[in-house]
Write a protein that holds these residues in place. Structure first.
Motif, mmCIF file in Angstrom:
data_model
loop_
_atom_site.group_PDB
_atom_site.id
_atom_site.type_symbol
_atom_site.label_atom_id
_atom_site.label_comp_id
_atom_site.label_asym_id
_atom_site.label_seq_id
_atom_site.Cartn_x
_atom_site.Cartn_y
_atom_site.Cartn_z
ATOM 1 N N ALA A 2 0.832 -1.209 0.000
ATOM 2 C CA ALA A 2 0.000 0.000 0.000
ATOM 3 C C ALA A 2 0.863 1.254 0.000
ATOM 4 N N VAL A 3 0.516 2.210 -0.868
ATOM 5 C CA VAL A 3 1.257 3.467 -0.973
ATOM 6 C C VAL A 3 0.265 4.627 -0.959
ATOM 7 N N LEU A 4 0.533 5.608 -0.107
ATOM 8 C CA LEU A 4 -0.309 6.796 -0.009
ATOM 9 C C LEU A 4 0.498 8.017 -0.425
ATOM 10 N N SER A 5 -0.091 8.870 -1.251
ATOM 11 C CA SER A 5 0.527 10.151 -1.629
ATOM 12 C C SER A 5 -0.532 11.234 -1.544
ATOM 13 N N ALA A 6 -0.080 12.478 -1.508
ATOM 14 C CA ALA A 6 -1.015 13.590 -1.326
ATOM 15 C C ALA A 6 -0.565 14.797 -2.128
ATOM 16 N N PHE A 7 -1.549 15.573 -2.594
ATOM 17 C CA PHE A 7 -1.259 16.841 -3.253
ATOM 18 C C PHE A 7 -2.444 17.770 -3.026
ATOM 19 N N GLY A 8 -2.190 19.070 -3.169
ATOM 20 C CA GLY A 8 -3.280 20.022 -3.002
ATOM 21 C C GLY A 8 -2.822 21.292 -2.312
ATOM 22 N N ASN A 9 -3.761 21.971 -1.675
ATOM 23 C CA ASN A 9 -3.534 23.271 -1.047
ATOM 24 C C ASN A 9 -3.632 23.117 0.468
ATOM 25 N N PRO A 10 -2.497 22.940 1.146
ATOM 26 C CA PRO A 10 -2.532 22.671 2.589
ATOM 27 C C PRO A 10 -2.710 23.940 3.421
ATOM 28 N N MET A 11 -3.815 24.611 3.211
ATOM 29 C CA MET A 11 -4.146 25.828 3.940
ATOM 30 C C MET A 11 -5.508 25.647 4.604
ATOM 31 N N PRO A 12 -5.785 26.362 5.701
ATOM 32 C CA PRO A 12 -7.140 26.317 6.252
ATOM 33 C C PRO A 12 -8.169 26.652 5.170
ATOM 34 N N GLY A 13 -9.134 25.779 4.965
ATOM 35 C CA GLY A 13 -10.113 25.940 3.907
ATOM 36 C C GLY A 13 -9.712 25.317 2.592
ATOM 37 N N GLY A 14 -8.465 24.850 2.458
ATOM 38 C CA GLY A 14 -7.986 24.243 1.217
ATOM 39 C C GLY A 14 -8.274 22.755 1.173
ATOM 40 N N ASN A 15 -8.062 22.191 -0.002
ATOM 41 C CA ASN A 15 -8.315 20.764 -0.211
ATOM 42 C C ASN A 15 -7.016 19.995 -0.403
ATOM 43 N N ILE A 16 -6.930 18.854 0.231
ATOM 44 C CA ILE A 16 -5.840 17.902 0.025
ATOM 45 C C ILE A 16 -6.430 16.635 -0.574
ATOM 46 N N ASN A 17 -5.883 16.193 -1.690
ATOM 47 C CA ASN A 17 -6.310 14.941 -2.316
ATOM 48 C C ASN A 17 -5.307 13.843 -1.971
ATOM 49 N N PHE A 18 -5.828 12.756 -1.463
ATOM 50 C CA PHE A 18 -4.993 11.608 -1.123
ATOM 51 C C PHE A 18 -5.176 10.531 -2.193
ATOM 52 N N ILE A 19 -4.073 10.117 -2.790
ATOM 53 C CA ILE A 19 -4.093 9.039 -3.779
ATOM 54 C C ILE A 19 -3.795 7.729 -3.040
ATOM 55 N N ILE A 20 -4.768 6.843 -3.057
ATOM 56 C CA ILE A 20 -4.701 5.573 -2.351
ATOM 57 C C ILE A 20 -4.399 4.482 -3.374
ATOM 58 N N ALA A 21 -3.349 3.725 -3.146
ATOM 59 C CA ALA A 21 -2.953 2.694 -4.119
ATOM 60 C C ALA A 21 -2.508 1.434 -3.407
ATOM 61 N N ASP A 22 -3.115 0.323 -3.769
ATOM 62 C CA ASP A 22 -2.704 -0.992 -3.288
ATOM 63 C C ASP A 22 -2.992 -1.994 -4.398
ATOM 64 N N PRO A 23 -2.001 -2.259 -5.273
ATOM 65 C CA PRO A 23 -2.252 -3.064 -6.479
ATOM 66 C C PRO A 23 -2.647 -4.508 -6.215
#
Length: 205
Positions: A78-99
């Motif tokens: 399992a591998v987790l990664s994240a990208f987005g706007n790490p500010m109050p009110g911002g969105n973080i998208n987590f990419i969940i992967a387990d082949p």
């Protein structure tokens, strides 16, 4: 996990023209199917991705027996990664992967620390501190702004969850940590846990 183990049994100093019959108690010990030929003594097993652990298996021929320990290591795919706007009110998208876990159930959780971890009874651990934020993210994810943090992976073992960071100025300068587990829902935890991801750190600006 996921790799084939072959064991070829042999007996030294047998009487000529003696028919060998090998035996094993693997059926009462191992958690998933294996193959064993009592005539040739060939044992083969491919542990599944929920077979993590140690297993004492006895093999024998005639009146001689030997017990060995088969140790199945966690493949940890399992591998987790994240990208987005790490500010109050911002969105973080987590990419969940387990082949290795297509269509399987997953849970993504948050915590404010990973200085301690959640120990499982089988020796593995979830790399998050089991504090109040962790409990809320598992049982009441919407209260923390999490969406799609609980669900089923797609046919290739992927999913995406989103965290809308609460628009609270006091969160600036704080850290959050995320990790996920994939679970076979037909099995009891912890054995039903297929994989445990890495922890991802989110620095809230």
């Amino acid at each position: 996990e996921g790799q084939q183990l072959n064991i070829q049994l042999q007996v030294a100093n047998t009487t000529p023209n003696t028919t060998l019959i090998f035996s094993t108690n693997a059926a009462s010990v191992l958690p998933s199917p294996f193959s064993f030929n009592p005539s040739t003594g060939l044992f083969s097993w491919v542990p599944t991705f929920t077979d993590y652990g140690n297993y004492s298996v006895t093999f024998g021929a005639f009146t001689d027996n030997e017990t060995i320990t088969i140790s199945v290591l966690d493949a940890n795919t399992a591998v987790l990664s994240a990208f987005g706007n790490p500010m109050p009110g911002g969105n973080i998208n987590f990419i969940i992967a387990d082949p290795v876990a297509p269509y399987q159930f997953y849970i993504l959780a948050l915590s404010t620390s990973n200085s301690s971890v959640i120990q499982l009874s089988d020796g593995r651990f979830i790399p998050l501190e089991g504090n109040g934020v962790f409990v809320a993210s598992v049982f009441y994810p919407g209260l923390l702004g999490l969406s799609s943090s609980i669900g089923f992976l797609n046919p290739v073992g992927n999913a995406m969850a989103t965290w809308t960071i609460p628009n609270i100025p006091l969160l600036s300068g704080q850290k959050a940590y995320a990790a996920f587990v994939t679970i076979n829902p037909s099995m009891q935890v912890p054995r039903g846990i297929i994989s445990i991801s890495n922890a991802v750190e989110v620095n809230i600006g």
